[in-house]
Design a protein around this motif. Sequence first.
Motif, PDB file in Angstrom:
ATOM      1  N   ASP A 179      56.182  39.270  46.363  1.00 20.47           N
ATOM      2  CA  ASP A 179      56.428  40.616  45.608  1.00 20.47           C
ATOM      3  C   ASP A 179      55.270  41.068  45.074  1.00 20.47           C
ATOM      4  O   ASP A 179      55.300  41.806  44.149  1.00 20.47           O
ATOM      5  CB  ASP A 179      57.622  40.235  44.495  1.00 20.47           C
ATOM      6  N   VAL A 180      54.303  40.790  45.479  1.00 26.55           N
ATOM      7  CA  VAL A 180      52.913  41.242  45.174  1.00 26.55           C
ATOM      8  C   VAL A 180      52.121  41.891  46.287  1.00 26.55           C
ATOM      9  O   VAL A 180      51.900  41.328  47.453  1.00 26.55           O
ATOM     10  CB  VAL A 180      51.990  40.283  44.453  1.00 26.55           C
ATOM     11  N   GLY A 181      51.625  42.944  46.014  1.00 26.69           N
ATOM     12  CA  GLY A 181      50.822  43.592  47.183  1.00 26.69           C
ATOM     13  C   GLY A 181      49.534  43.018  47.620  1.00 26.69           C
ATOM     14  O   GLY A 181      48.865  42.652  46.606  1.00 26.69           O
ATOM     15  N   SER A 182      49.366  42.965  48.900  1.00 23.39           N
ATOM     16  CA  SER A 182      48.301  42.318  49.397  1.00 23.39           C
ATOM     17  C   SER A 182      47.681  43.154  50.545  1.00 23.39           C
ATOM     18  O   SER A 182      48.646  43.664  51.367  1.00 23.39           O
ATOM     19  CB  SER A 182      48.482  40.781  49.451  1.00 23.39           C
ATOM     20  N   GLY A 183      46.276  42.999  50.905  1.00 23.38           N
ATOM     21  CA  GLY A 183      45.849  43.395  51.941  1.00 23.38           C
ATOM     22  C   GLY A 183      45.720  45.137  51.719  1.00 23.38           C
ATOM     23  O   GLY A 183      45.905  45.516  50.651  1.00 23.38           O
ATOM     24  N   GLY A 184      45.488  45.824  52.982  1.00 27.17           N
ATOM     25  CA  GLY A 184      45.344  47.307  52.818  1.00 27.17           C
ATOM     26  C   GLY A 184      44.298  47.646  52.007  1.00 27.17           C
ATOM     27  O   GLY A 184      43.181  47.277  51.583  1.00 27.17           O
ATOM     28  N   ILE A 185      44.326  49.111  51.293  1.00 27.88           N
ATOM     29  CA  ILE A 185      43.452  49.742  50.413  1.00 27.88           C
ATOM     30  C   ILE A 185      42.963  49.155  49.490  1.00 27.88           C
ATOM     31  O   ILE A 185      42.053  48.865  48.675  1.00 27.88           O
ATOM     32  CB  ILE A 185      43.747  51.217  50.396  1.00 27.88           C
ATOM     33  N   LEU A 186      44.127  48.475  48.521  1.00 28.96           N
ATOM     34  CA  LEU A 186      44.253  47.823  47.303  1.00 28.96           C
ATOM     35  C   LEU A 186      44.301  46.489  47.287  1.00 28.96           C
ATOM     36  O   LEU A 186      44.297  45.822  46.125  1.00 28.96           O
ATOM     37  CB  LEU A 186      45.478  48.429  46.357  1.00 28.96           C
ATOM     38  N   GLY A 187      44.106  45.875  48.383  1.00 31.36           N
ATOM     39  CA  GLY A 187      44.187  44.444  48.411  1.00 31.36           C
ATOM     40  C   GLY A 187      43.050  43.546  47.533  1.00 31.36           C
ATOM     41  O   GLY A 187      43.578  42.804  46.730  1.00 31.36           O
ATOM     42  N   ALA A 188      42.012  44.217  47.364  1.00 29.73           N
ATOM     43  CA  ALA A 188      40.904  43.600  46.720  1.00 29.73           C
ATOM     44  C   ALA A 188      41.049  44.090  45.326  1.00 29.73           C
ATOM     45  O   ALA A 188      40.654  42.991  44.403  1.00 29.73           O
ATOM     46  CB  ALA A 188      39.581  44.135  47.214  1.00 29.73           C
ATOM     47  N   VAL A 189      41.434  45.348  45.081  1.00 28.73           N
ATOM     48  CA  VAL A 189      41.921  45.843  43.696  1.00 28.73           C
ATOM     49  C   VAL A 189      42.787  44.683  42.978  1.00 28.73           C
ATOM     50  O   VAL A 189      42.542  44.244  41.895  1.00 28.73           O
ATOM     51  CB  VAL A 189      42.346  46.976  43.414  1.00 28.73           C
ATOM     52  N   MET A 190      43.469  44.201  43.714  1.00 21.14           N
ATOM     53  CA  MET A 190      44.812  43.048  43.071  1.00 21.14           C
ATOM     54  C   MET A 190      44.131  41.825  42.812  1.00 21.14           C
ATOM     55  O   MET A 190      44.780  41.041  42.162  1.00 21.14           O
ATOM     56  CB  MET A 190      45.722  42.944  44.250  1.00 21.14           C
ATOM     57  N   THR A 191      42.800  41.638  43.389  1.00 23.33           N
ATOM     58  CA  THR A 191      42.414  40.402  42.963  1.00 23.33           C
ATOM     59  C   THR A 191      41.346  40.198  41.853  1.00 23.33           C
ATOM     60  O   THR A 191      40.891  39.297  41.446  1.00 23.33           O
ATOM     61  CB  THR A 191      41.497  39.681  44.218  1.00 23.33           C
ATOM     62  N   ILE A 192      41.442  41.419  41.146  1.00 24.17           N
ATOM     63  CA  ILE A 192      40.568  41.595  39.963  1.00 24.17           C
ATOM     64  C   ILE A 192      41.072  40.633  38.962  1.00 24.17           C
ATOM     65  O   ILE A 192      42.203  40.862  38.601  1.00 24.17           O
ATOM     66  CB  ILE A 192      40.228  43.077  39.741  1.00 24.17           C
ATOM     67  N   ALA A 193      40.315  40.150  38.269  1.00 26.79           N
ATOM     68  CA  ALA A 193      40.678  39.221  37.193  1.00 26.79           C
ATOM     69  C   ALA A 193      39.619  38.806  36.319  1.00 26.79           C
ATOM     70  O   ALA A 193      38.621  38.294  36.573  1.00 26.79           O
ATOM     71  CB  ALA A 193      41.388  37.909  37.803  1.00 26.79           C
ATOM     72  N   LEU A 194      39.621  39.254  34.753  1.00 28.53           N
ATOM     73  CA  LEU A 194      38.586  38.992  33.954  1.00 28.53           C
ATOM     74  C   LEU A 194      39.041  37.670  33.087  1.00 28.53           C
ATOM     75  O   LEU A 194      40.062  37.582  32.952  1.00 28.53           O
ATOM     76  CB  LEU A 194      38.678  40.339  32.882  1.00 28.53           C
ATOM     77  N   THR A 195      37.898  37.208  32.869  1.00 29.23           N
ATOM     78  CA  THR A 195      38.142  36.077  31.688  1.00 29.23           C
ATOM     79  C   THR A 195      37.143  36.148  30.558  1.00 29.23           C
ATOM     80  O   THR A 195      36.129  37.085  30.769  1.00 29.23           O
ATOM     81  CB  THR A 195      38.000  34.782  32.351  1.00 29.23           C
ATOM     82  N   SER A 196      37.115  35.403  29.672  1.00 29.13           N
ATOM     83  CA  SER A 196      36.111  35.497  28.653  1.00 29.13           C
ATOM     84  C   SER A 196      34.689  35.027  29.091  1.00 29.13           C
ATOM     85  O   SER A 196      33.585  35.520  28.797  1.00 29.13           O
ATOM     86  CB  SER A 196      36.226  34.813  27.557  1.00 29.13           C
ATOM     87  N   ALA A 197      34.701  34.405  30.212  1.00 27.96           N
ATOM     88  CA  ALA A 197      33.255  33.753  30.821  1.00 27.96           C
ATOM     89  C   ALA A 197      33.127  35.080  31.885  1.00 27.96           C
ATOM     90  O   ALA A 197      31.921  34.721  32.425  1.00 27.96           O
ATOM     91  CB  ALA A 197      33.637  32.628  31.673  1.00 27.96           C
ATOM     92  N   SER A 198      33.583  35.770  32.477  1.00 26.56           N
ATOM     93  CA  SER A 198      33.195  36.955  33.368  1.00 26.56           C
ATOM     94  C   SER A 198      31.615  37.554  32.797  1.00 26.56           C
ATOM     95  O   SER A 198      31.642  38.163  31.744  1.00 26.56           O
ATOM     96  CB  SER A 198      34.056  37.950  33.170  1.00 26.56           C
ATOM     97  N   THR A 199      30.865  37.435  33.714  1.00 22.74           N
ATOM     98  CA  THR A 199      29.583  37.993  33.455  1.00 22.74           C
ATOM     99  C   THR A 199      29.520  39.548  34.017  1.00 22.74           C
ATOM    100  O   THR A 199      30.251  40.050  34.369  1.00 22.74           O
ATOM    101  CB  THR A 199      28.638  37.402  34.322  1.00 22.74           C
ATOM    102  N   GLN A 200      28.511  40.150  33.404  1.00 22.66           N
ATOM    103  CA  GLN A 200      28.227  41.622  33.587  1.00 22.66           C
ATOM    104  C   GLN A 200      28.061  41.836  35.323  1.00 22.66           C
ATOM    105  O   GLN A 200      28.580  42.827  35.924  1.00 22.66           O
ATOM    106  CB  GLN A 200      26.896  42.193  33.024  1.00 22.66           C
TER     107      GLN A 200
END
Length: 293
Positions: A179-200
């Motif tokens: 029930d989560v979109g994957s692939g297509g134009i937005l597939g990569a956008v759906m993998t974005i995940a930030l954490t406190s350790a995320s670098t610039q």
Amino acid sequence: MSSINFNAGATSALETLRNINKDLQKTQNSVSTGERVNSASDGVSYWSIATTMKSDNKALGAASDALGVGAAKVDTAYAATESAIDVVNEIKAKLVTASESSADKDQINLEVEKLQEQLTAIGKAASFNGENWQISGSNTSTTAKVVDGFVREDSGTVKITTADFNLSSYAMFSTLASDVGSGGILGAVMTIALTSASTQGAIDGFMTTVETALSSLTDAGAALGALTTRITLQDEFASKISDAIDSGVSRLIDADMEEESAKLSALQTQQQLAVQSLSIANSSGQNILRLFQ
């Protein structure tokens, strides 16, 4: 010479009356139907052409109805694309905020996750009559087709023409996994995940992903807009063609009502005179009888 076995005058008058009645019936039929060619016997060539063109015009009308359905599909997909652009722009803004050194990236990620859920919801909702152009895997083909016309070629063969839309290039998602979109134009956008350790550097990579998605969504919107223009123009053209066919068929088979009205009056008068003439001819036998009185 007068004969009691054969009345030449009555026979002639009867034949005249028959012909007048025949013409009168034809004229009355033309007046009542508005057509001078009602059947093949009235004119084989014109009747054949008119019958074929009426059939083609009906098929063209059905194609115009199909264009309406196609336009609804395109409008649905376009609305989803516009909404997705707005949501991706929001994700882009969140990433910019996350670039600030004092920002709480974990809290920002919660907002990003909700925006990603919204993208999935948009993709799932972009369905018209069970057909979803924003999830390519839900279709049996990678190309969506919209019926846009009916054509009779010079050879006499007929075919249905279609306008195509490339789902594999422009769909927001290819599938819905859990029930989560994957692939297509937005597939990569759906993998974005930030954490406190995320670098610039990681955030910059996410920004590149978002920009790529926005560019692809813009291309998809442009393709849908072009298809909408194509459908609108084809619908207007089909309407003009239908009117032209109606006009052409009318010239072939429609009656000239002024002429038919004048003809009807003349034939009715002729009918009355023919009946009177037959009556006079039939009375000649009574004149013979007087000879023997």
